[in-house]
Write a protein that holds these residues in place. Structure first.
Motif, PDB file in Angstrom:
ATOM      1  N   UNK A  84      -4.794  -0.085 -14.689  1.00  0.00           N
ATOM      2  CA  UNK A  84      -5.360  -1.268 -14.046  1.00  0.00           C
ATOM      3  C   UNK A  84      -5.421  -1.102 -12.524  1.00  0.00           C
ATOM      4  N   UNK A  85      -4.373  -0.559 -11.952  1.00  0.00           N
ATOM      5  CA  UNK A  85      -4.352  -0.329 -10.511  1.00  0.00           C
ATOM      6  C   UNK A  85      -5.446   0.666 -10.109  1.00  0.00           C
ATOM      7  N   UNK A  86      -5.571   1.710 -10.898  1.00  0.00           N
ATOM      8  CA  UNK A  86      -6.574   2.741 -10.642  1.00  0.00           C
ATOM      9  C   UNK A  86      -7.987   2.173 -10.776  1.00  0.00           C
ATOM     10  N   UNK A  87      -8.238   1.397 -11.832  1.00  0.00           N
ATOM     11  CA  UNK A  87      -9.562   0.808 -12.034  1.00  0.00           C
ATOM     12  C   UNK A  87      -9.950  -0.092 -10.867  1.00  0.00           C
ATOM     13  N   UNK A  88      -9.015  -0.897 -10.386  1.00  0.00           N
ATOM     14  CA  UNK A  88      -9.293  -1.773  -9.247  1.00  0.00           C
ATOM     15  C   UNK A  88      -9.621  -0.981  -7.991  1.00  0.00           C
ATOM     16  N   UNK A  89      -8.886   0.078  -7.766  1.00  0.00           N
ATOM     17  CA  UNK A  89      -9.120   0.889  -6.574  1.00  0.00           C
ATOM     18  C   UNK A  89     -10.469   1.614  -6.648  1.00  0.00           C
ATOM     19  N   UNK A  93     -12.109  -2.825  -5.465  1.00  0.00           N
ATOM     20  CA  UNK A  93     -11.602  -4.195  -5.493  1.00  0.00           C
ATOM     21  C   UNK A  93     -10.098  -4.115  -5.288  1.00  0.00           C
ATOM     22  N   UNK A  94      -9.729  -3.694  -4.105  1.00  0.00           N
ATOM     23  CA  UNK A  94      -8.333  -3.442  -3.790  1.00  0.00           C
ATOM     24  C   UNK A  94      -7.623  -4.755  -3.503  1.00  0.00           C
ATOM     25  N   UNK A  95      -6.554  -4.953  -4.191  1.00  0.00           N
ATOM     26  CA  UNK A  95      -5.722  -6.130  -3.960  1.00  0.00           C
ATOM     27  C   UNK A  95      -5.051  -6.032  -2.594  1.00  0.00           C
ATOM     28  N   UNK A  96      -4.801  -7.195  -1.986  1.00  0.00           N
ATOM     29  CA  UNK A  96      -4.113  -7.193  -0.694  1.00  0.00           C
ATOM     30  C   UNK A  96      -2.681  -6.681  -0.837  1.00  0.00           C
ATOM     31  N   UNK A  97      -2.161  -6.758  -2.042  1.00  0.00           N
ATOM     32  CA  UNK A  97      -0.780  -6.297  -2.255  1.00  0.00           C
ATOM     33  C   UNK A  97      -0.754  -4.944  -2.988  1.00  0.00           C
ATOM     34  N   UNK A  98      -1.809  -4.171  -2.814  1.00  0.00           N
ATOM     35  CA  UNK A  98      -1.911  -2.869  -3.477  1.00  0.00           C
ATOM     36  C   UNK A  98      -0.663  -2.028  -3.236  1.00  0.00           C
ATOM     37  N   UNK A  99      -0.260  -1.893  -1.975  1.00  0.00           N
ATOM     38  CA  UNK A  99       0.882  -1.030  -1.662  1.00  0.00           C
ATOM     39  C   UNK A  99       2.174  -1.543  -2.295  1.00  0.00           C
TER      40      UNK A  99
END
Length: 177
Positions: A84-89, A93-99
């Motif tokens: 899910x993290x990879x698909x968003x990136x 569509x990077x979340x503000x809390x990605x890191x």
């Protein structure tokens, strides 16, 4: 205790640590066994007493097999989270809390990897030492060891994917600057 195998002159101790998921995240437990006079005993953590394992080595191997199949389910859960993290990136569509999400996943997967490496080594030592025992079902414990190796391979892949995601994220941020 971490996973450990101790062999003495008259008894052996094997502590197998395992993990699971709770509402609070990654949690750990342990399964402690003593082999004495050809019999296998389990440490009941509630009563703090040794109880003989039904079916001896076979019953014990089946119990370990169940524990480590649950561990594989936990690894699969982390696989879905990384997907899910990879698909968003990749969709930008990077979340503000990605890191923060990346760090939490990296931390947990690294803990799982260390844990699986340790239990793999411990069970390898145990299998080696028990291989000459007359009623030791080596094939059952070998199956458990192979299941652990599969989960360990999965965590190696997750660590690599998380590292690649971090590099890609940093490069996107650098391009924007």
């Amino acid at each position: 205790h971490h996973s450990i195998y101790i062999r003495d002159a008259d008894h052996e101790i094997l502590i197998a640590r395992y993990f699971g998921l709770t509402a609070d995240g990654l949690s750990y437990g342990r399964d402690s066994h003593v082999i004495y006079a050809g019999k296998v005993y389990w440490l009941n953590q509630e009563s703090e007493e040794l109880e003989e394992v039904g079916d001896g080595y076979t019953g014990w191997a089946k119990k370990l097999d169940h524990i480590y199949s649950v561990n594989q389910t936990v690894v699969d859960t982390y696989l879905i989270a990384v997907d899910q993290l990879e698909d968003g990136l990749f969709a930008r569509k990077v979340s503000r809390i990605f890191m923060d999400m990346w760090f939490d996943l990296k931390q947990d997967v690294s803990k799982i990897e260390r844990h699986l490496q340790r239990i793999s080594r411990v069970l390898g030592d145990f299998n080696k030492k028990q291989s000459n025992a007359k009623d030791f079902p080596a094939y059952l414990f070998q199956d458990v060891s192979e299941d652990i190796q599969v989960a360990l391979s999965g965590t190696h892949v997750l660590v690599s994917r998380l590292d690649a995601l971090h590099h890609y994220y940093v490069s996107i941020k650098n391009d924007r600057l």
